[in-house]
Design an enzyme around this catalytic site. Structure first.
Site, PDB file in Angstrom:
ATOM      1  CG  ASP A   1      -1.855   1.126   1.322  1.00 42.92           C
ATOM      2  OD1 ASP A   1      -1.863   1.957   0.391  1.00 42.92           O
ATOM      3  OD2 ASP A   1      -2.616   1.200   2.312  1.00 42.92           O
TER       4      ASP A   1
ATOM      5  CG  ASP B   1      -2.901   3.760  -3.124  1.00 47.36           C
ATOM      6  OD1 ASP B   1      -4.038   3.311  -3.348  1.00 47.36           O
ATOM      7  OD2 ASP B   1      -2.567   4.237  -2.032  1.00 47.36           O
ATOM      8  CD  GLU B   2      -5.039  -0.137  -0.719  1.00 55.18           C
ATOM      9  OE1 GLU B   2      -5.476  -1.286  -0.490  1.00 55.18           O
ATOM     10  OE2 GLU B   2      -5.532   0.884  -0.230  1.00 55.18           O
TER      11      GLU B   2
END
Ligand SMILES: [Mg+2]
Length: 423
Positions: A9, A105-106
């Site tokens: 993350d 973003d993960e």
């Protein structure tokens, strides 16, 4: 056998990308905001200085300014975030073919079947170091034997940390946490659980699954399995790739662009990178978009549908420049520019020939760009440059439009050419 799952993350992703592109933002309270002119503009991300003022993601910019009058709000650059997101995704794919994105973003990575992958905590630490050194971002990684616990682990400690949630320690680490921390426990479910006095993940794990099925339906059983570390949901294969809808790039230059020549240099550099990425993905674009913002922060966005499709720098750059000329009134210098290509089609598909296409004339130039790609792949992005770009290289590197290369000194130069928008 225990599975080896990582959840990576990125920390404050949008704000961090803005700080990479503009390091001055690192030292001040700063947030990425929606359209500030509108009252309902909201905070999309913030840095840690802004967080210290109690500013929260999704509150209005107006509310945030009440808490911190000096807050610097920058507009979102989604194509930049997409660019970094793809770079990260490519990095993860070097470790396993099982990579599943969750938002921009993960990602989950499954290392279970990777021979020689070794200790997943070591891999997690290596990924953190690479993200820091290669992209100047930070991330938190959860390492676990289930998808849900890996995700919980990446939230556990921030920024730039690895958290292992193992079959040995999950009771000690996960169970005391609020039940709302568990993935898929939304606010409504959390309230329902609190009504029957379930406030922690451990309390949920201790419930009877039959009771939860009656109370929450089949979802209740899934949550109970999540809390007990027995969910066996798989991580998708990354060969199933997200559909790429657009490829673009943008920049805010260190010095404002004062004339068409400055703008052309920037458009050329942006188009060069966009075209290279299109070719790498075997895509061609049918529409070119440009946006520009002046030093007064006023801007425009325009697009043009082409009568052909392209993955070539010259065609993208010239179309973008034409759009700029028609639309920018030069009431003030230009601060930021973006070039984006959309309506993408696989270049492997049988091309629909049209008389406007002029494939015959285009083929030589396309071959040249393919050669340029090959040279760059071997020697780095700066190994071969257009003459007009050499003088502004350092400026663009500074702004992150171009990546630093391993060196290389030759360039494509048109001897004696002095025309203003030199190619
Ligand atoms: Mg994040």
């Amino acid at each position: 056998m225990n599975r080896k799952i990582l959840h990576v993350d990125q920390n404050c992703f949008f704000a961090s990308v803005e700080m990479v592109n503009n390091p001055e933002l690192r030292d001040v309270p700063m947030a990425v905001g929606g359209d500030e002119d509108k009252r309902h503009g909201i905070i999309l991300a913030k840095n840690r200085h802004a967080a210290a003022y109690g500013i929260k993601t999704a509150e209005t910019i107006w509310q945030a300014r009440q808490k911190c009058p000096g807050l610097v709000v920058v507009p979102a650059h989604h194509d930049q975030y997409g660019y970094y997101s793809e770079k990260l995704f490519d990095m993860y794919c070097q470790y396993t073919d099982r990579v599943e994105p969750y938002g921009m973003d993960e990602c989950w990575l499954d290392l279970t079947d990777i021979a020689g992958a070794g200790d997943p905590v070591r891999v997690a630490d290596e990924i953190r170091a690479r993200v820091r050194e290669e992209l100047h971002l930070t991330c938190s990684v959860g390492v676990s034997f289930t998808k849900i616990f890996a995700k919980l682990g990446s939230d556990y400690k921030k920024p730039d940390a690895t958290t292992l949630i193992s079959p040995e320690n999950y009771r000690a680490i996960a169970w005391p946490l609020p039940v709302g921390d568990l993935l898929f426990v939304g606010r409504a479910t959390q309230r329902k659980l609190e009504k029957i006095n379930i406030r922690t993940i451990g309390a949920l794990a201790a419930m009877s699954p039959d009771y939860l099925r009656d109370y929450l339906g089949v979802n209740g059983v899934k949550l109970w399995m999540s809390a007990n570390g027995t969910d066996d949901s798989e991580i998708a294969n990354c060969m199933y790739k997200r559909m790429v809808k657009s490829v673009g790039n943008s920049t805010t230059t260190a010095r404002d662009m004062m004339n068409e020549r400055d703008v052309w240099q920037t458009i050329l550099a942006l188009s060069d990178q966009v075209a290279g990425r299109l070719r790498k993905k075997h895509l061609q674009a049918q529409t070119i978009q440009i946006w520009a913002r002046g030093s007064d922060l006023q801007g425009f966005e325009r697009q043009k549908r082409l009568s052909f499709r392209t993955d070539r720098t010259d065609e993208i750059a010239k179309t973008a420049m034409r759009l700029f000329r028609f639309n920018y009134l030069w009431e003030c210098p230009v601060r930021s520019l973006g070039v984006r290509t959309t309506q993408l089609i696989s270049s492997d598909e049988e091309r629909q020939r049209s008389i406007f296409d002029a494939d015959f004339r285009r083929s030589g130039a396309t071959e040249l760009e393919t050669v340029i790609d090959r040279i760059r792949m071997q020697h780095g992005d700066l190994a071969i440059r257009r003459g007009v770009q050499l003088e502004c290289d350092s400026k663009l590197v500074e702004n992150g439009v171009l990546s630093q290369s391993r060196g290389g000194f030759s360039s494509v130069r048109e001897p004696g050419s002095r025309t203003d928008l030199r190619w």
